[in-house]
Scaffold this motif. Structure first.
Motif, PDB file in Angstrom:
ATOM      1  N   LYS A 144     -50.950 -19.211  14.391  1.00 32.71           N
ATOM      2  CA  LYS A 144     -50.115 -18.583  13.273  1.00 32.71           C
ATOM      3  C   LYS A 144     -50.095 -19.138  12.022  1.00 32.71           C
ATOM      4  N   HIS A 145     -50.637 -20.643  11.782  1.00 35.55           N
ATOM      5  CA  HIS A 145     -50.504 -21.219  10.518  1.00 35.55           C
ATOM      6  C   HIS A 145     -51.804 -20.571   9.737  1.00 35.55           C
ATOM      7  N   ALA A 146     -52.954 -20.415  10.444  1.00 34.23           N
ATOM      8  CA  ALA A 146     -54.060 -19.746   9.508  1.00 34.23           C
ATOM      9  C   ALA A 146     -53.692 -18.209   9.504  1.00 34.23           C
ATOM     10  N   ALA A 147     -53.078 -17.615  10.460  1.00 29.85           N
ATOM     11  CA  ALA A 147     -52.759 -16.004  10.362  1.00 29.85           C
ATOM     12  C   ALA A 147     -51.923 -15.916   8.774  1.00 29.85           C
ATOM     13  N   ALA A 148     -51.052 -16.818   8.699  1.00 32.92           N
ATOM     14  CA  ALA A 148     -49.804 -16.811   7.766  1.00 32.92           C
ATOM     15  C   ALA A 148     -50.740 -17.128   6.480  1.00 32.92           C
ATOM     16  N   LEU A 149     -51.410 -18.023   6.423  1.00 36.33           N
ATOM     17  CA  LEU A 149     -52.522 -18.342   5.228  1.00 36.33           C
ATOM     18  C   LEU A 149     -53.190 -17.026   4.622  1.00 36.33           C
ATOM     19  N   CYS A 150     -53.779 -16.374   5.816  1.00 31.48           N
ATOM     20  CA  CYS A 150     -54.501 -15.121   5.377  1.00 31.48           C
ATOM     21  C   CYS A 150     -53.439 -13.892   4.851  1.00 31.48           C
ATOM     22  N   TYR A 151     -52.562 -13.873   5.520  1.00 34.86           N
ATOM     23  CA  TYR A 151     -51.540 -12.813   4.854  1.00 34.86           C
ATOM     24  C   TYR A 151     -51.121 -13.234   3.588  1.00 34.86           C
ATOM     25  N   GLN A 152     -50.585 -14.581   3.348  1.00 40.09           N
ATOM     26  CA  GLN A 152     -50.232 -14.889   1.789  1.00 40.09           C
ATOM     27  C   GLN A 152     -51.183 -14.628   0.993  1.00 40.09           C
ATOM     28  N   ALA A 153     -52.597 -14.900   1.490  1.00 35.24           N
ATOM     29  CA  ALA A 153     -53.801 -14.821   0.616  1.00 35.24           C
ATOM     30  C   ALA A 153     -54.020 -13.271  -0.175  1.00 35.24           C
ATOM     31  N   SER A 154     -53.441 -12.230   0.925  1.00 39.59           N
ATOM     32  CA  SER A 154     -53.568 -10.906   0.386  1.00 39.59           C
ATOM     33  C   SER A 154     -52.883 -10.865  -0.695  1.00 39.59           C
ATOM     34  N   TRP A 155     -51.715 -11.304  -0.912  1.00 38.11           N
ATOM     35  CA  TRP A 155     -50.776 -11.373  -2.178  1.00 38.11           C
ATOM     36  C   TRP A 155     -51.665 -11.881  -3.498  1.00 38.11           C
ATOM     37  N   LEU A 156     -52.443 -13.039  -3.157  1.00 42.87           N
ATOM     38  CA  LEU A 156     -53.269 -13.568  -4.242  1.00 42.87           C
ATOM     39  C   LEU A 156     -54.274 -12.450  -4.493  1.00 42.87           C
ATOM     40  N   LEU A 157     -54.902 -11.816  -3.423  1.00 40.23           N
ATOM     41  CA  LEU A 157     -56.081 -10.900  -3.800  1.00 40.23           C
ATOM     42  C   LEU A 157     -55.435  -9.799  -4.660  1.00 40.23           C
ATOM     43  N   ASP A 158     -54.284  -9.189  -4.324  1.00 37.71           N
ATOM     44  CA  ASP A 158     -53.588  -8.021  -4.803  1.00 37.71           C
ATOM     45  C   ASP A 158     -53.458  -8.234  -6.394  1.00 37.71           C
ATOM     46  N   ALA A 159     -53.091  -9.525  -6.955  1.00 39.37           N
ATOM     47  CA  ALA A 159     -53.012  -9.874  -8.150  1.00 39.37           C
ATOM     48  C   ALA A 159     -54.164 -10.034  -9.020  1.00 39.37           C
ATOM     49  N   ASP A 160     -55.260 -10.484  -8.416  1.00 39.99           N
ATOM     50  CA  ASP A 160     -56.482 -10.805  -9.077  1.00 39.99           C
ATOM     51  C   ASP A 160     -57.707 -10.940  -7.968  1.00 39.99           C
ATOM     52  N   PRO A 161     -58.368  -9.871  -7.939  1.00 40.86           N
ATOM     53  CA  PRO A 161     -59.767  -9.629  -7.531  1.00 40.86           C
ATOM     54  C   PRO A 161     -60.587 -10.798  -7.543  1.00 40.86           C
ATOM     55  N   PHE A 162     -60.519 -11.729  -8.487  1.00 41.27           N
ATOM     56  CA  PHE A 162     -61.456 -12.829  -8.944  1.00 41.27           C
ATOM     57  C   PHE A 162     -61.246 -13.925  -7.751  1.00 41.27           C
ATOM     58  N   VAL A 163     -60.121 -13.887  -7.267  1.00 41.14           N
ATOM     59  CA  VAL A 163     -59.841 -14.895  -6.122  1.00 41.14           C
ATOM     60  C   VAL A 163     -60.782 -14.343  -5.025  1.00 41.14           C
ATOM     61  N   LEU A 164     -61.127 -13.200  -4.739  1.00 41.53           N
ATOM     62  CA  LEU A 164     -61.885 -12.912  -3.695  1.00 41.53           C
ATOM     63  C   LEU A 164     -63.444 -13.419  -4.029  1.00 41.53           C
ATOM     64  N   LEU A 165     -63.696 -12.962  -5.530  1.00 43.57           N
ATOM     65  CA  LEU A 165     -65.076 -13.329  -5.848  1.00 43.57           C
ATOM     66  C   LEU A 165     -65.407 -15.099  -5.774  1.00 43.57           C
ATOM     67  N   LEU A 166     -64.185 -15.859  -6.272  1.00 46.08           N
ATOM     68  CA  LEU A 166     -64.402 -17.204  -6.036  1.00 46.08           C
ATOM     69  C   LEU A 166     -64.621 -17.559  -4.636  1.00 46.08           C
ATOM     70  N   LEU A 167     -63.848 -17.243  -3.561  1.00 47.41           N
ATOM     71  CA  LEU A 167     -64.199 -17.121  -2.279  1.00 47.41           C
ATOM     72  C   LEU A 167     -65.551 -17.001  -1.793  1.00 47.41           C
ATOM     73  N   ARG A 168     -66.228 -16.024  -2.638  1.00 44.39           N
ATOM     74  CA  ARG A 168     -67.588 -15.621  -2.171  1.00 44.39           C
ATOM     75  C   ARG A 168     -68.274 -16.742  -2.917  1.00 44.39           C
ATOM     76  N   GLY A 169     -67.937 -17.591  -3.695  1.00 43.48           N
ATOM     77  CA  GLY A 169     -68.839 -18.475  -4.421  1.00 43.48           C
ATOM     78  C   GLY A 169     -68.891 -18.658  -5.672  1.00 43.48           C
ATOM     79  N   ARG A 170     -68.364 -17.662  -6.791  1.00 45.51           N
ATOM     80  CA  ARG A 170     -68.111 -18.007  -8.037  1.00 45.51           C
ATOM     81  C   ARG A 170     -66.813 -17.282  -8.577  1.00 45.51           C
ATOM     82  N   GLY A 171     -66.774 -18.118  -9.652  1.00 44.59           N
ATOM     83  CA  GLY A 171     -65.185 -17.954 -10.325  1.00 44.59           C
ATOM     84  C   GLY A 171     -65.350 -16.896 -11.571  1.00 44.59           C
TER      85      GLY A 171
END
Length: 368
Positions: A144-171
């Motif tokens: 449930k903790h990891a699921a909660a982190l993933c759900y909150q991360a969706s809010w970060l991705l909504d605001a800034d797609p560069f968060v996804l690109l940083l997770l893939r390796g580059r900011g």
């Protein structure tokens, strides 16, 4: 290496708060939900996320991390792209000026993601791409903790797609600098002697013109026995289908009835197919399929939809559902599950169910 980015902890949210309003944020949630082996833990994770039980979030290449309930270390790992994959991605971004502008405007264009996929660069995660870890004693995948982190991360991705690109390796800074290095200085043209030009021989043919140019209707002269207006519609339809074929590489197989509905929807033709036209405009062939037919979805898909519906009423009693095959009637609204994995809303009109809006993967989103 790109520096990590830190984000403040999310405060408690209302029970009706939604996760991910952007299409790429919804793709992120779809990946974790498809990977989950326990929908009960997903439901608890959504509740934890909304209750603000996670601390600050740190995003770094290949890693999403936070502390849950002030004692558990939670990490979700994402596979980083290789240097070769990043070069191919940068080629796609640089190929169209609008891509750079969209990213800087915190938008992730569909065609950029599709072009990246064609170049074998997976930006959006798929089933199994997210690897959750947690120091809590729960063996769930994810807990449930990891699921909660993933759900909150969706809010970060909504605001800034560069968060996804940083997770893939580059900011963002690394990507902008890499794109600037690709810009070539503008040089003044210089003349070439005629003899040298002729010595080159016949040059190769240029590349085909872009498929997304505007359509210019042909000038059709009236003639006996020829419906010029109908011919103009068919010509415009053929041009549109040709563009779609060039863009996607294939077209869906349509029967005579489906093609009639498509023509009526795309060219505002009055063919007495009002409900079918509305269904096509909302969902294409898939929208027409849920209007005209019913089917029995797998139990796992219905169970996942039920969990999403209940999550939309956390802390409240969910609405009563009258279920039959792929159709859920909830008061004055009927939701129909399509073979494309999306729910289509319908409302009553003169004793018949009519398409009422575009589809969603989360049925609760259609009842707000």
């Amino acid at each position: 290496m790109t520096d990590a980015r830190g984000f403040a902890a999310f405060p408690p949210q209302s029970a009706g708060a939604r996760f991910a309003t952007s299409w790429w944020g919804r793709a992120w949630i779809q990946a974790i939900e498809d990977t989950s082996l326990d929908h009960g833990l997903l439901r608890k994770g959504r509740a934890y996320a909304k209750q603000g039980l996670l601390g600050p979030i740190t995003v770094s290449p290949g890693r999403l991390a936070a502390v849950a309930e002030s004692e558990y270390d939670v990490v979700v790992r994402v596979e980083q792209l290789t240097d070769a994959a990043w070069e191919r991605f940068l080629d796609q971004v640089a190929a169209k000026a609008g891509h750079i502008a969209a990213l800087l405007d915190r938008d992730m264009p569909h065609d950029l993601v599709e072009a990246a996929e064609d170049a074998a660069v997976p930006l959006l995660p798929a089933v199994g791409d997210l690897e959750p870890e947690c120091s809590c004693p729960d063996w769930g995948h994810p807990c449930k903790h990891a699921a909660a982190l993933c759900y909150q991360a969706s809010w970060l991705l909504d605001a800034d797609p560069f968060v996804l690109l940083l997770l893939r390796g580059r900011g963002e800074r690394d990507l902008i600098e890499a794109l600037q290095e690709r810009e070539e200085p503008v040089r003044e043209p210089s003349g070439v002697p005629v003899a040298q030009a002729y010595a080159v021989g016949v040059p190769p043919l240029p590349e085909p013109p872009p498929y997304d140019v505007g359509y210019t209707p042909p000038a059709l002269e009236p003639a006996p026995g020829v419906d010029v207006a109908a011919l103009a519609v068919l010509a415009a339809s053929a041009a549109g289908r040709a563009r779609e074929l060039l863009r996607r590489g294939r077209l869906p197989d349509l029967g005579e009835y489906q093609d009639r509905v498509r023509l009526a929807a795309e060219h505002d033709l009055d063919l007495g197919l009002d409900a079918a036209v509305q269904a096509w405009r909302y969902g294409g062939a898939d929208g027409l399929d849920v209007l005209d037919g019913s089917w029995t979805p797998p139990r796992r898909e219905l169970a996942r939809a039920q969990a999403l519906l209940e999550a939309g009423w956390e802390g409240e009693r969910p609405p009563e559902v009258e279920a039959w095959r792929n159709r859920w009637t909830i008061g004055a609204v009927q939701l129909r599950y399509g073979r494309d994995g999306r729910w289509y809303p319908f409302t009553r009109r003169e004793e018949e169910w009519w398409p009422a809006g575009p589809p969603e993967r989360d049925p609760a989103a259609l009842l707000g």
